[in-house]
Design a protein around this motif. Structure first.
Motif, PDB file in Angstrom:
ATOM      1  N   GLU A   1       0.812  -1.178   0.067  1.00 19.92           N
ATOM      2  CA  GLU A   1       0.066  -0.118   0.045  1.00 19.92           C
ATOM      3  C   GLU A   1       1.019   1.305  -0.084  1.00 19.92           C
ATOM      4  OE1 GLU A   1      -2.112  -3.312   1.859  1.00 19.92           O
ATOM      5  OE2 GLU A   1      -0.369  -2.367   2.407  1.00 19.92           O
ATOM      6  N   TRP A   2       1.707   1.400   0.925  1.00 18.57           N
ATOM      7  CA  TRP A   2       2.829   2.354   1.130  1.00 18.57           C
ATOM      8  C   TRP A   2       3.950   1.930   1.509  1.00 18.57           C
ATOM      9  CZ3 TRP A   2       2.684   7.279   0.033  1.00 18.57           C
ATOM     10  CH2 TRP A   2       1.444   8.082   0.072  1.00 18.57           C
ATOM     11  N   ALA A   3       4.240   0.832   2.105  1.00 21.06           N
ATOM     12  CA  ALA A   3       5.349   0.321   2.374  1.00 21.06           C
ATOM     13  C   ALA A   3       6.344  -0.260   1.222  1.00 21.06           C
ATOM     14  CB  ALA A   3       5.362  -0.778   3.689  1.00 21.06           C
ATOM     15  N   THR A   4       7.627  -0.102   1.229  1.00 17.81           N
ATOM     16  CA  THR A   4       8.330  -0.849   0.323  1.00 17.81           C
ATOM     17  C   THR A   4       9.506  -1.602   1.041  1.00 17.81           C
ATOM     18  OG1 THR A   4       9.934   0.774   0.131  1.00 17.81           O
ATOM     19  CG2 THR A   4       8.224   1.052  -1.203  1.00 17.81           C
ATOM     20  N   SER A   5       9.548  -1.337   2.387  1.00 18.58           N
ATOM     21  CA  SER A   5      10.653  -2.117   3.169  1.00 18.58           C
ATOM     22  C   SER A   5       9.846  -2.157   4.478  1.00 18.58           C
ATOM     23  CB  SER A   5      11.977  -1.845   3.104  1.00 18.58           C
ATOM     24  OG  SER A   5      12.438  -1.238   1.935  1.00 18.58           O
ATOM     25  N   SER A   6       9.999  -3.284   5.256  1.00 21.96           N
ATOM     26  CA  SER A   6       9.253  -3.236   6.568  1.00 21.96           C
ATOM     27  C   SER A   6       9.977  -4.368   7.345  1.00 21.96           C
ATOM     28  CB  SER A   6       7.652  -3.533   6.449  1.00 21.96           C
ATOM     29  OG  SER A   6       7.504  -4.988   5.867  1.00 21.96           O
ATOM     30  N   VAL A   7      10.044  -3.826   8.577  1.00 21.26           N
ATOM     31  CA  VAL A   7      10.648  -4.906   9.741  1.00 21.26           C
ATOM     32  C   VAL A   7       9.483  -5.132  10.665  1.00 21.26           C
ATOM     33  CG1 VAL A   7      12.382  -4.732  11.454  1.00 21.26           C
ATOM     34  CG2 VAL A   7      12.796  -3.688   9.266  1.00 21.26           C
ATOM     35  N   TRP A   8       9.812  -6.448  11.045  1.00 26.52           N
ATOM     36  CA  TRP A   8       8.690  -6.759  12.019  1.00 26.52           C
ATOM     37  C   TRP A   8       9.384  -7.895  13.071  1.00 26.52           C
ATOM     38  CZ3 TRP A   8       3.286  -6.194  10.717  1.00 26.52           C
ATOM     39  CH2 TRP A   8       3.303  -5.614   9.409  1.00 26.52           C
ATOM     40  N   LEU A   9       8.657  -8.075  14.127  1.00 22.52           N
ATOM     41  CA  LEU A   9       9.424  -9.001  15.187  1.00 22.52           C
ATOM     42  C   LEU A   9       8.401  -9.892  15.049  1.00 22.52           C
ATOM     43  CD1 LEU A   9      11.333 -10.091  17.348  1.00 22.52           C
ATOM     44  CD2 LEU A   9      10.036  -8.805  19.036  1.00 22.52           C
TER      45      LEU A   9
ATOM     46  N   GLY B 214       5.799 -16.250  18.545  1.00 23.64           N
ATOM     47  CA  GLY B 214       4.764 -17.079  18.785  1.00 23.64           C
ATOM     48  C   GLY B 214       3.823 -17.000  17.708  1.00 23.64           C
ATOM     49  N   ASN B 215       2.684 -16.537  18.125  1.00 28.68           N
ATOM     50  CA  ASN B 215       1.571 -16.107  17.097  1.00 28.68           C
ATOM     51  C   ASN B 215       1.294 -14.777  16.783  1.00 28.68           C
ATOM     52  OD1 ASN B 215       0.266 -15.549  19.437  1.00 28.68           O
ATOM     53  ND2 ASN B 215      -1.764 -16.481  18.891  1.00 28.68           N
ATOM     54  N   ARG B 216       2.304 -13.906  17.087  1.00 26.03           N
ATOM     55  CA  ARG B 216       2.365 -12.454  16.956  1.00 26.03           C
ATOM     56  C   ARG B 216       3.275 -11.985  15.909  1.00 26.03           C
ATOM     57  NH1 ARG B 216      -2.417 -11.586  17.869  1.00 26.03           N
ATOM     58  NH2 ARG B 216      -1.992  -9.269  17.536  1.00 26.03           N
ATOM     59  N   LEU B 217       3.015 -11.028  15.210  1.00 25.41           N
ATOM     60  CA  LEU B 217       3.855 -10.186  14.320  1.00 25.41           C
ATOM     61  C   LEU B 217       3.844  -8.694  14.826  1.00 25.41           C
ATOM     62  CD1 LEU B 217       3.398 -11.854  10.770  1.00 25.41           C
ATOM     63  CD2 LEU B 217       5.552 -11.441  12.098  1.00 25.41           C
ATOM     64  N   THR B 218       4.797  -8.151  15.094  1.00 23.69           N
ATOM     65  CA  THR B 218       4.582  -6.965  15.791  1.00 23.69           C
ATOM     66  C   THR B 218       5.666  -5.951  14.653  1.00 23.69           C
ATOM     67  OG1 THR B 218       4.813  -7.489  18.016  1.00 23.69           O
ATOM     68  CG2 THR B 218       5.368  -5.139  17.534  1.00 23.69           C
ATOM     69  N   ALA B 219       4.939  -5.020  14.031  1.00 21.33           N
ATOM     70  CA  ALA B 219       5.429  -3.902  13.082  1.00 21.33           C
ATOM     71  C   ALA B 219       6.619  -3.156  13.905  1.00 21.33           C
ATOM     72  CB  ALA B 219       4.449  -3.376  12.333  1.00 21.33           C
ATOM     73  N   LYS B 220       7.800  -3.156  13.335  1.00 18.56           N
ATOM     74  CA  LYS B 220       8.736  -1.989  14.255  1.00 18.56           C
ATOM     75  C   LYS B 220       8.928  -0.925  13.198  1.00 18.56           C
ATOM     76  CE  LYS B 220       9.523  -4.572  17.594  1.00 18.56           C
ATOM     77  NZ  LYS B 220       9.374  -4.122  18.962  1.00 18.56           N
ATOM     78  N   TRP B 221       9.118  -0.970  11.860  1.00 18.15           N
ATOM     79  CA  TRP B 221       9.433   0.196  11.038  1.00 18.15           C
ATOM     80  C   TRP B 221       9.397  -0.207   9.638  1.00 18.15           C
ATOM     81  CZ3 TRP B 221      13.703   0.175   8.206  1.00 18.15           C
ATOM     82  CH2 TRP B 221      14.984  -0.606   8.541  1.00 18.15           C
ATOM     83  N   GLU B 222       9.181   0.945   8.738  1.00 18.65           N
ATOM     84  CA  GLU B 222       8.998   0.793   7.240  1.00 18.65           C
ATOM     85  C   GLU B 222       9.430   1.817   6.636  1.00 18.65           C
ATOM     86  OE1 GLU B 222       4.557   2.145   6.063  1.00 18.65           O
ATOM     87  OE2 GLU B 222       4.764   0.376   7.215  1.00 18.65           O
ATOM     88  N   ILE B 223       9.842   1.547   5.427  1.00 16.67           N
ATOM     89  CA  ILE B 223      10.333   2.777   4.494  1.00 16.67           C
ATOM     90  C   ILE B 223       9.267   2.878   3.429  1.00 16.67           C
ATOM     91  CG2 ILE B 223      11.921   3.222   2.638  1.00 16.67           C
ATOM     92  CD1 ILE B 223      14.168   1.921   4.191  1.00 16.67           C
ATOM     93  N   ASP B 224       8.768   3.920   2.970  1.00 16.19           N
ATOM     94  CA  ASP B 224       7.417   4.106   2.386  1.00 16.19           C
ATOM     95  C   ASP B 224       7.925   4.486   0.816  1.00 16.19           C
ATOM     96  OD1 ASP B 224       6.026   3.264   4.126  1.00 16.19           O
ATOM     97  OD2 ASP B 224       5.225   5.167   4.925  1.00 16.19           O
ATOM     98  N   PHE B 225       6.949   4.147  -0.063  1.00 17.96           N
ATOM     99  CA  PHE B 225       7.113   4.713  -1.585  1.00 17.96           C
ATOM    100  C   PHE B 225       7.332   6.281  -1.483  1.00 17.96           C
ATOM    101  CE2 PHE B 225       4.931   6.073  -5.103  1.00 17.96           C
ATOM    102  CZ  PHE B 225       5.271   5.387  -6.331  1.00 17.96           C
ATOM    103  N   PRO B 226       7.978   6.656  -2.374  1.00 22.06           N
ATOM    104  CA  PRO B 226       8.448   6.024  -3.552  1.00 22.06           C
ATOM    105  C   PRO B 226      10.144   5.495  -3.407  1.00 22.06           C
ATOM    106  CG  PRO B 226       8.863   8.402  -3.813  1.00 22.06           C
ATOM    107  CD  PRO B 226       8.095   8.273  -2.549  1.00 22.06           C
ATOM    108  N   HIS B 227      10.371   5.601  -2.057  1.00 24.34           N
ATOM    109  CA  HIS B 227      11.812   4.946  -2.085  1.00 24.34           C
ATOM    110  C   HIS B 227      11.847   3.404  -1.695  1.00 24.34           C
ATOM    111  CE1 HIS B 227      12.641   9.055  -1.639  1.00 24.34           C
ATOM    112  NE2 HIS B 227      11.744   9.258  -0.840  1.00 24.34           N
ATOM    113  N   SER B 228      12.193   2.664  -2.758  1.00 21.71           N
ATOM    114  CA  SER B 228      11.970   1.315  -2.871  1.00 21.71           C
ATOM    115  C   SER B 228      13.173   0.674  -3.583  1.00 21.71           C
ATOM    116  CB  SER B 228      10.775   1.036  -3.774  1.00 21.71           C
ATOM    117  OG  SER B 228      10.538  -0.374  -3.965  1.00 21.71           O
ATOM    118  N   LEU B 229      13.643  -0.341  -2.726  1.00 23.68           N
ATOM    119  CA  LEU B 229      14.951  -1.281  -3.291  1.00 23.68           C
ATOM    120  C   LEU B 229      14.330  -2.067  -4.558  1.00 23.68           C
ATOM    121  CD1 LEU B 229      17.926  -1.783  -2.955  1.00 23.68           C
ATOM    122  CD2 LEU B 229      17.023  -3.671  -1.439  1.00 23.68           C
ATOM    123  N   GLY B 230      13.085  -2.407  -4.270  1.00 17.98           N
ATOM    124  CA  GLY B 230      12.404  -3.452  -5.440  1.00 17.98           C
ATOM    125  C   GLY B 230      12.495  -2.493  -6.836  1.00 17.98           C
TER     126      GLY B 230
END
Length: 614
Positions: A161-169, A172-188
């Motif tokens: 949607e906006w994120a191009t790079s994101s980091v999560w922890l 167990g059964n949880r994913l916690t969003a830590k930080w992201e780099i947003d469009f238009p700055h995208s390695l892909g």
């Protein structure tokens, strides 16, 4: 009572469906395998029907349906981008808006109509329809099937949607969003810009750019870092959008980009020159540096021993190999369907573990089950088809078949290998493969030019018994999904003569680099698939038979298709591909066919025009 969740990715590229029952992955497949249209982005009707059949369910028996991203948030990003770049973005705004206003903005109702038509149910009686975030779907696909109880998760792609790079922890059964780099700055999108500039197709040719890189020199690294990419020590980055067109135009790069690299984009289908090879090597080197810095930063911040990866950039197996060798992690795990197709599976797992709050018990096992999640066919079904078309064959039990195939392979024949369930993701992993003897000096060019009908520089991968991998390659762990590159061990290498060392670019191609030249790249590396008795016993036993005959526990393994064609799914597609190419033998389950025994094959028109070249 068991609970079933159906995940869907669609309408962008690589549509797919996945079925998860009580947290277990029952089935997953890309739509392209059924429609025969590569990277098919349409509603995955056939993939959904397959998943439901495999799970023995109708749509009314499904508890939740989940879509892999949030289209309204994506629409907001498009509008904000066009406004930010106005009036420059007007052309692409005009091109994109009719599709959004007609279809994508009303995706919920579009999906309900499609699902109702598929099932015969009234829209009001459909299972609840949920929407997951794009990068959360990627993160879930990476972490939840992984063997780890706790891990860092790094998702890198073009854009969600906006994120191009994101980091999560993941815990167990949880994913916690830590930080992201947003469009238009995208390695892909940076990598895709260079894919476009070197004459390859965006969203499908990125792996060609990676394959071309070892033939070049990293001459343009400083230029990229000085003008295009502001890269920080921690791996975070910003792109200089003055050189790119993808936010506002209909191409990836612009005239400033052309001036920087001394000319217009390379024409598609023209052979790459040394310039393209040097550009490929340079952007590959930059990409690896960004990924390594990000991986180290994430380790410092989260302090985890393990890393999971997803998103299209996670298919960069050269970078993955470097994370493993040079990074701070005990191990890494990469989702084999790392691109948008895997989002369908991630979305379904996210509903089970996060929305329904169901526990997850990581026991050190890889829950993708080798990624063999697609359809399979019985000997009886295969015979029925072959009898109908009057194709001669023999049926042989495994005990006799494997030694026979080993002899056929050792004689430098190429075999189409079709057995078990079809793979989910872009790689053939011994379900729908073309295989050959990696010791053969002619095998790489024969497979590229006479069977795959593709560029001569494209490398092939080895499939090797897991127990023998360290004897042949500098790697000490499993790589079941062909997503890690590692060097060939020194004792297997062939040193180059002083004359050979003077060669440039594609001239290097025909110099044998090791005892297994068909799979050794020009930089003495290989993209490795380890084969495991537990997940693919028949492929493993073929490797055993070949090893007992030749003392070599590995084979060339490439996908069962020609260039531009999706990997084959059915016996009919396998036979057609076999007859259209210069494969010598075809084996489907226990049924063996020799090309020399087959009736002459005739088709009206040129079949090579059937597939759009990737």
């Amino acid at each position: 009572m068991s609970q079933a969740i159906l995940g869907i990715s669609a309408y962008y590229h690589d549509s797919a469906a996945a079925l998860v029952v009580d947290g277990n992955i029952v089935a997953a497949a890309q739509e392209e395998r059924f429609t025969r249209k590569k990277h098919d982005a349409g509603f995955p009707e056939n993939a959904l029907e397959y998943c439901l059949t495999q799970g023995g369910r109708d749509l009314k028996d499904i508890d939740y349906i989940v879509f892999y991203d949030k289209p309204l948030v994506k629409f907001e990003r498009l509008l904000e981008t066009y406004l930010a770049y106005a009036p420059k973005g007007f052309r692409s705004f005009v091109a994109a808006m009719p599709i959004w206003l007609k279809e994508k903005l009303y995706l919920k109702s579009t999906l309900k109509k499609e699902l109702a038509a598929l099932s015969g149910l009234d829209e009001k009686n459909l299972p609840p329809l949920l929407f997951n975030e794009h990068h959360r779907s990627h993160a879930a696909s990476a972490f939840f099937p992984s063997p780890y109880e706790k891990a860092a998760v790094l998702c890198l792609d073009g854009v969600g949607e906006w994120a191009t790079s994101s980091v999560w922890l993941g815990e167990g059964n949880r994913l916690t969003a830590k930080w992201e780099i947003d469009f238009p700055h995208s390695l892909g999108l940076l990598y895709s810009a260079f894919t476009y500039y070197t004459g390859f197709k965006v969203n499908s040719g990125e792996y060609k750019l990676m394959g071309l890189a070892p033939y070049g020199e990293p001459k343009y690294v400083d230029l990229i870092l000085e003008h295009l990419l502001d890269l920080k020590a921690d791996g975070t980055f910003r792109l200089n959008m003055r050189y790119f067109n993808y936010a506002t135009g209909l191409t990836m790069t612009n005239r400033r980009f052309d001036e920087l690299f001394g000319g217009p984009p390379h024409k598609p289908e023209e052979p790459p020159t040394q310039r393209e090879m040097d550009i490929a090597r340079s952007i590959q080197a930059v990409t690896e540096e960004v990924i390594l810095r990000l991986a180290r930063t994430v380790h410092q911040e989260l302090g985890t021993e393990y890393l999971c990866l997803a998103g299209g950039v996670a298919l960069n197996c050269v970078a993955n190999g470097r994370i493993l060798r040079e990074g701070p992690y005990r191990d890494i795990w990469i989702q084999p369907a790392a691109g948008d197709a895997g989002g369908a599976l991630g979305a379904a797992l996210s509903v089970w573990h996060e929305y329904l709050e169901k526990p997850r018990h990581a026991n050190g096992a890889d829950n993708m089950r080798g990624s063999y999640l697609g359809p399979c066919f019985t000997n009886e079904a295969i015979r029925r088809y072959l009898d109908k078309i009057k194709a001669p064959y023999v049926q042989i039990d495994d005990q006799s078949l494997m030694p026979r195939l080993a002899e056929i392979l050792a004689a430098e024949n190429v075999i189409g290998w079709f057995q078990g369930r079809m793979e989910f993701g872009p790689r053939a992993l011994g379900g729908r493969s073309i295989i050959g003897d990696a010791r053969s000096r002619k095998m790489q060019s024969v497979m590229n030019l006479k069977i795959k009908y593709r560029e001569s520089f494209r490398p092939f991968a080895p499939a090797i018994k897991i127990e023998k991998v360290s004897e042949w390659f500098e790697i000490d762990r499993a790589s079941p999904y062909m997503l890690l590159v590692a060097p060939v061990t020194p004792q297997r290498r062939i040193s180059m003569t002083p004359e050979q060392q003077q060669l440039f670019g594609i001239e290097k191609l025909n110099v044998p680099r090791s005892d297994v030249p068909a799979i050794t790249h020009v930089d003495y590396s290989a993209r490795i698939q380890t084969v495991h008795r537990e997940t693919n016993p028949r492929f493993y036993s073929l490797l055993e038979a070949f090893e007992s005959l030749t003392n070599c526990p590995l084979l060339v393994n490439t996908s069962f298709n020609v260039r531009g064609e999706p990997i084959v799914c059915t016996p009919e597609e396998a036979y057609r591909c076999f007859m259209r190419t210069e494969m010598d033998y075809l084996v489907m389950e226990n049924i063996l066919l020799a090309k020399k025994d087959q009736p002459s094959w005739q088709e009206s028109g040129d079949w090579r025009k059937e597939f759009t070249l990737d």
